[in-house]
Enzyme design. Structure first.
Site, PDB file in Angstrom:
ATOM      1  N   SER A   1       0.814  -1.228   0.000  1.00  0.00           N
ATOM      2  CA  SER A   1       0.000   0.000   0.000  1.00  0.00           C
ATOM      3  C   SER A   1       0.843   1.272   0.000  1.00  0.00           C
ATOM      4  O   SER A   1       0.342   2.331  -0.360  1.00  0.00           O
ATOM      5  CB  SER A   1      -0.929   0.016   1.219  1.00  0.00           C
ATOM      6  OG  SER A   1      -0.186  -0.135   2.405  1.00  0.00           O
TER       7      SER A   1
ATOM      8  N   ASP B   1      -3.600   7.882   8.140  1.00  0.00           N
ATOM      9  CA  ASP B   1      -4.643   7.063   8.758  1.00  0.00           C
ATOM     10  C   ASP B   1      -4.109   6.141   9.856  1.00  0.00           C
ATOM     11  O   ASP B   1      -4.750   5.172  10.205  1.00  0.00           O
ATOM     12  CB  ASP B   1      -5.349   6.232   7.674  1.00  0.00           C
ATOM     13  CG  ASP B   1      -4.378   5.327   6.925  1.00  0.00           C
ATOM     14  OD1 ASP B   1      -3.186   5.286   7.289  1.00  0.00           O
ATOM     15  OD2 ASP B   1      -4.798   4.650   5.968  1.00  0.00           O
TER      16      ASP B   1
ATOM     17  N   HIS C   1      -0.561   4.740   6.950  1.00  0.00           N
ATOM     18  CA  HIS C   1       0.003   5.356   5.739  1.00  0.00           C
ATOM     19  C   HIS C   1       0.313   6.830   5.964  1.00  0.00           C
ATOM     20  O   HIS C   1      -0.290   7.468   6.829  1.00  0.00           O
ATOM     21  CB  HIS C   1      -0.981   5.171   4.583  1.00  0.00           C
ATOM     22  CG  HIS C   1      -1.377   3.742   4.404  1.00  0.00           C
ATOM     23  ND1 HIS C   1      -2.557   3.235   4.900  1.00  0.00           N
ATOM     24  CD2 HIS C   1      -0.719   2.711   3.837  1.00  0.00           C
ATOM     25  CE1 HIS C   1      -2.616   1.944   4.638  1.00  0.00           C
ATOM     26  NE2 HIS C   1      -1.515   1.586   3.997  1.00  0.00           N
TER      27      HIS C   1
END
Ligand SMILES: *[C@@H]1O[C@H](CO)[C@@H](O)[C@H](O)[C@H]1NC(C)=O
Ligand SMILES: *[C@@H]1O[C@H](CO)[C@@H](O)[C@H](O)[C@H]1NC(C)=O
Ligand SMILES: *[C@@H]1O[C@H](CO)[C@@H](O)[C@H](O)[C@H]1NC(C)=O
Ligand SMILES: *[C@@H]1O[C@H](CO)[C@@H](O)[C@H](O)[C@H]1NC(C)=O
Length: 390
Positions: free
Chosen positions: A47, A354, A357
C-alpha cells in the site's frame, strides 16, 4: 579528468565507459553524463506504493482518500500523492497505472503491480480477515510476465490501430525502464501477528531471498535498473502506538516508537542491503540502488516540528474514541449514533494519514530526501542518474 571538464577525449571516454559500468551513477554524475532517459517505471510493492490495484481488485477506496490532490478517491491510501507519484513526476513521467485497474488507463510509461496488503512471501491469511493481499511478490512478477507477453503481442498486432498502440508500452522500453521495489512491511506485520520475534528473525533470510528471486527473474527478462526501497520504521506507526498503555521501561525508544519492531525492520534492512550487494556481483549488467527510506521516515518523525509537521504522532483520518478506533472513511455506531471517521482540517501538518500510511505532505518530504541520492548506498547518485548504461 576534472569534474565537469567538458567533452572527454577518446581514451578518456574508453576509461569512462569502463568505470561507468563498474560504478554506475556516481561516475555518471562526476563525468557530467546526461540524466538517464527512463521511458517507463515498473513498480512492485504494497500500500505504500499502490496507485489503485487493491482498490480495483476488491472494493473501491472511498473518501476522504485523495482529497488533497486528486479531489476524489484515486485508489491510494493517502490524502494525495505517494512516493511513487513524486518519483514519476520527478522523472517527467505520468502517474503509474495499476495493472489491475485497466479502465481508461495508459500503460505506455509503465505499470504498477503493487497492491495494498502485499507481502514478499505468500501468506495463508485472507484479505477479508487481516487485509493480506493475495498478490504477493511472486504473483506480482507473474503479472509482470503476463503484462510483457500480452502488451508485446498487442503492440505487434495493433499496427492499424494507432490509438490502442499509443497506450501500450514499446517493447524496446522494458530494458530501459526503472524497476522499483517497496515491499516487506507486511511480512513484518504478519510476523508480529503470528510468530515470536525469534521465529520472525529466523525467517528473515527466506523473506529477503524471495525478494532477490524477484529481482533475478526480472533481470532474466531484461530489466537492468533497480531502485530498491528498504522498509520503514514500522514501530512508529500511530495505529500501533495508540494501543500502548503504561509501557515497560525500554519498550519504547527515545522518540516513542516500539523498539523491538524497529529492530526487526532494521534486521530486514541489513539483510536486504547485503542481498543488493551480492546481486551486484551476480548480475553484471545491472545497476542496483538500495535506498534507505527507513532513515528518511525516522528522521521525519524524530524531527517533525522542524520539518513543519505540528501533529506528527497523531493520525489525520480516523475516529478515536476511548480504547476504540474507527478506520479512516469507515462508519461506526457509537452510543447509538452513527459516526463517520473523517479527516483532519489540515493534513499537511500531519505525518500520518490514517495511522498506517503517510500523508501527501510527508510523502513529498520523504521523496525529496531519497530522490537526491543522499540516502542511497551509491552515495549522491540521484535517481535521474541511477540507470545502467550500455
Ligand atoms: C499457515 O501459516 C502458519 C504460520 O506461518 C504455518 O505454520 C502453516 O503451515 C501455514 N499453513 C499452510 C496451509 O500454508
Ligand atoms: C536476528 O538474528 C541475528 C543473528 O542471526 C542477530 O544478530 C540479530 O540481533 C537478531 N535481530 C533481532 C532484531 O532479533
Ligand atoms: C534531529 O535533528 C537533530 C539536529 O539537527 C539531529 O542531531 C538528529 O540526528 C536528528 N534526528 C534524527 C533521528 O534524524
Ligand atoms: C457514550 O455514552 C457514555 C455513557 O452515557 C458517555 O460517558 C460517553 O462519553 C459517550 N461517548 C460518546 C463518544 O459519546
Amino acid at each position: 579528468m576534472a569534474i565537469g571538464g567538458g567533452v572527454p577525449s577518446l581514451p578518456c571516454l574508453a576509461l569512462l565507459l569502463l568505470l561507468v559500468s563498474w560504478n554506475v551513477g556516481l561516475l555518471a554524475i562526476a563525468r557530467g553524463l546526461p540524466p538517464c532517459e527512463f521511458p517507463a517505471i515498473y513498480n512492485f510493492g504494497d500500500s505504500n506504493s499502490d496507485t489503485g490495484g487493491i482498490s480495483a481488485a476488491f472494493y473501491p477506496m472511498g473518501s476522504p482518500t485523495g482529497e488533497t490532490f486528486f479531489h476524489r478517491p484515486e485508489g491510494r491510501a493517502s490524502d494525495g500523492r505517494l512516493i511513487t507519484d513524486f518519483i514519476a513526476e520527478h522523472l517527467g513521467l505520468p502517474y503509474l497505472s495499476a495493472y489491475l485497474d485497466s479502465l481508461g488507463r495508459s500503460f505506455r510509461h509503465g505499470a504498477n503491480f503493487a497492491t495494498g496488503g502485499s507481502t514478499i512471501r505468500r501468506q495463508n491469511e485472507s484479505f477479508f480477515e487481516n487485509g493480506v493481499s493475495p498478490f504477493s511478490l511472486d504473483i506480482q512478477t507473474a503479472h509482470y510476465d503476463q503484462f510483457v507477453a500480452r502488451t508485446s503481442y498487442l503492440y505487434k498486432n495493433a499496427r492499424a490501430e494507432k490509438f490502442r498502440r499509443s497506450r501500450l508500452p514499446r517493447p524496446e522500453d522494458f530494458s530501459k525502464a526503472l524497476y522499483v521495489f517497496d515491499i516487506g512491511q507486511n511480512d513484518l506485520a504478519a510476523g508480529f501477528r503470528k510468530m515470536t520475534n525469534e521465529q520472525l528473525n529466523a525467517s528473515m533470510r527466506d523473506i529477503v531471498s524471495q525478494l532477490a528471486t524477484a529481482v533475478q527473474h526480472l533481470y532474466q527478462q531484461g530489466a537492468r535498473t533497480f531502485w530498491i526501497h528498504n522498509t520503514g520504521p514500522i514501530g512508529c506507526l500511530p495505529i500501533t502506538l495508540r494501543y500502548i498503555r503504561n509501557p515497560m521501561p525500554g519498550y519504547l525508544d527515545e522518540i516513542g516508537c516500539v523498539k523491538d519492531q524497529n529492530e526487526m525492520a532494521s534486521e530486514f534492512n541489513r539483510q536486504l542491503k547485503g542481498m543488493v550487494m551480492q546481486l551486484r556481483g551476480e548480475l553484471p549488467e545491472a545497476a542496483l540502488t538500495y535506498v534507505d527510506v527507513y532513515t528518511a521516515k525516522y528522521s521525519l518523525i524524530a524531527n517533525s516540528t522542524r520539518a513543519g509537521f505540528e501533529r506528527a504522532g497523531k493520525m489525520c483520518c480516523g475516529y478515536e474514541w476511548e480504547d476504540k478506533h474507527v478506520w479512516c472513511g469507515q462508519k461506526a455506531s457509537i452510543n447509538g449514533s452513527e459516526v463517520v471517521a473523517g479527516s483532519c482540517e489540515d493534513p499537511s501538518i500531519f505525518v500520518s494519514w490514517d495511522g498506517v500510511h503517510y500523508t501527501e505532505a510527508a510523502n513529498r518530504w520523504i521523496s525529496e530526501h531519497i530522490i537526491s541520492g543522499l540516502l542511497s548506498d551509491q552515495p549522491n547518485v540521484p535517481i535521474t542518474h541511477a540507470c545502467y548504461r550500455l
